[in-house]
Enzyme design. Structure first.
Site, PDB file in Angstrom:
ATOM      1  N   GLU A 169       0.808  -1.236   0.000  1.00  0.00           N
ATOM      2  CA  GLU A 169       0.000   0.000   0.000  1.00  0.00           C
ATOM      3  C   GLU A 169       0.836   1.279   0.000  1.00  0.00           C
ATOM      4  OE1 GLU A 169      -2.819  -0.318   3.220  1.00  0.00           O
ATOM      5  OE2 GLU A 169      -3.836  -2.025   2.312  1.00  0.00           O
ATOM      6  N   ASN A 215       2.351  -5.214  -3.051  1.00  0.00           N
ATOM      7  CA  ASN A 215       0.939  -5.535  -2.809  1.00  0.00           C
ATOM      8  C   ASN A 215       0.124  -4.253  -2.617  1.00  0.00           C
ATOM      9  OD1 ASN A 215      -0.955  -7.747  -2.158  1.00  0.00           O
ATOM     10  ND2 ASN A 215      -0.990  -6.912  -0.072  1.00  0.00           N
ATOM     11  N   GLU A 287      -6.001 -10.647  -1.002  1.00  0.00           N
ATOM     12  CA  GLU A 287      -6.864 -10.320   0.152  1.00  0.00           C
ATOM     13  C   GLU A 287      -8.324 -10.196  -0.277  1.00  0.00           C
ATOM     14  OE1 GLU A 287      -5.413  -6.923   2.362  1.00  0.00           O
ATOM     15  OE2 GLU A 287      -3.323  -7.501   2.090  1.00  0.00           O
TER      16      GLU A 287
END
Ligand code: XIL
Length: 395
Positions: A169, A215, A287
């Site tokens: 992130e 990610n 996720e």
């Protein structure tokens, strides 16, 4: 005529033999409904994973959680216990226990482990963030602390982790200021943009075999490929990292979706996975969950409000999974919790309240989303869905 008779006799004989052997009930292949997700995913060499809440895993009063985590999934991710605040709550004192428990669970159940997470601006220990804000930790020291953390953690789990989320992130969102996507958060602020390449290099030095991932969320589909397109930003960042020889092996798309948003189709999502894999990168959904607003009607049990949400949630799970199946470098599809009984969604999205994001309801009844995932795994194959191509770690 003679040939016809001979052939006919053969068929009769064969039929006779078959009839003589009673078909045993247990010899019939399992139906799709009887198969686990992990068995069906194995046909594609795809790892099907879940985030695991280690408190629930330990809870003797909740045996179904453990049983389903073991039987349905071939990969696990620590939902929290490998984050910095959990691993090193006090400076220099590591708490490996809960992470080790998960690794032991995975070993027993022949599961892969995705390591989550090495570098992220959230869930950092207070000693670190406070030390930086009160000036007792300076910039050079902070860089050493990060290198040391990555090296210690990656070495500790070396050989036990198949994929690491090295950086999580790092990119801003179009609703941030400025709206053009940029590197956000603690690390960019204090170390500058170079921390990303550094983190991958340090992780590679500590484990030559784990696949190293960037990610992020909201990177499922390209937008206008302009300055506020987060997917495009992450794509160009990954391209630059590859071009400069940084040991990044993959990009993980988190896949936190909501039924109230625009939503995507499988071909839009596949376009992004293909763009990443054309750079030589592996891909993964890391996720996945698809939440809905818990309106008064939903909470009152009104099927007019519940059914379309369950259906839309299932459809979104399917869109991401079909795209993953169709991209041969998409190595794993991980859900962020598998039951509404233990999902981060109600705790995090409370205004307005959201929920119903996972594959099983609060009583472990499989939802439509579960069956759709199963059907996609079962009913796909050549020519468009082929076994995974394995990824070699970049040195
Ligand atoms: C979440 C966990 O699920 C929660 O239990 C915790 O309180 C906060 O973090 N993106 C990520 C994950 O990369 O680590 C987050 O996990 C969800 C969003």
């Amino acid at each position: 005529m003679k040939r016809f008779l001979t052939a006919g006799a053969g068929v009769l004989m064969l039929a006779g033999t078959l009839n003589a052997v009673p078909v045993q009930a247990e010899e019939r292949p399992p139906t799709v409904a009887e198969q686990s997700l992990r068995a069906l995913a194995a046909r594609h060499d795809l790892a099907i994973g879940t985030a695991v809440d280690t408190d629930a895993l330990r809870d003797a009063a909740d045996p179904q959680y453990r049983a389903l985590a073991a039987s349905q999934f071939s990969s696990v991710t620590a939902e929290n216990v490998m984050k910095w605040e959990s691993l090193e709550p006090t400076r220099g004192t590591y708490n490996w226990g809960p992470a080790d428990e998960l690794i032991e669970f995975a070993r027993k159940n022949r599961q892969q482990v995705r390591g989550h997470v090495l570098v992220w601006q959230n869930q950092l220990p207070a000693w670190l963030t406070q030390g930086v804000s009160d000036g007792t930790i300076g910039k050079e020291q902070l860089r050493d602390i990060l290198r040391n953390h990555i090296t210690t953690v990656v070495k500790r789990f070396k050989g036990k982790i198949s994929q690491w989320d090295v950086v999580n992130e790092a990119a801003s969102d179009p609703w941030d200021t400025p709206s053009s996507i940029h590197l956000k958060g603690f690390w960019a602020q204090h170390l500058g943009p170079g921390y990303i390449a550094d983190a991958f290099r340090w992780a590679r030095a500590a484990d030559p075999d784990a696949l190293l991932f960037y990610n992020d969320y909201n990177i499922e589909a390209f937008g206008d490929r302009g300055p506020s397109d987060k997917t495009w930003y992450v794509y160009t960042m990954a391209r630059r990292l590859r071009a400069s020889g940084v040991p990044i092996d993959g990009v993980g798309s988190q896949g936190h979706l909501g039924t109230q948003y625009g939503n995507y189709d499988a071909l839009q999502v596949l376009e992004v996975l293909d763009a990443f894999s054309d750079l030589g990168l592996a891909t993964a959904f890391t996720e996945v969950d698809v939440r809905s607003q818990m309106t008064d009607g939903v909470r009152a049990g009104d099927s007019n409000e519940i059914n379309p949400r369950l259906q839309a949630s299932a459809s979104n799970y399917s869109v991401l999974l079909q795209a993953c199946l169709a991209n041969r470098r998409c190595l794993s599809y991980t859900v962020w919790g598998f039951t509404d009984r233990h999902s981060w969604v109600p705790g995090w999205f409370s205004d307005p309240p959201e929920g119903m994001a996972t594959l099983y309801d609060e009583s472990y009844r499989p939802k439509r989303a579960y069956n759709v995932v199963k059907a996609d795994l079962a009913f796909s194959g050549p020519p468009y869905v082929l076994p995974r191509v394995s990824q070699k770690p970049r040195r």
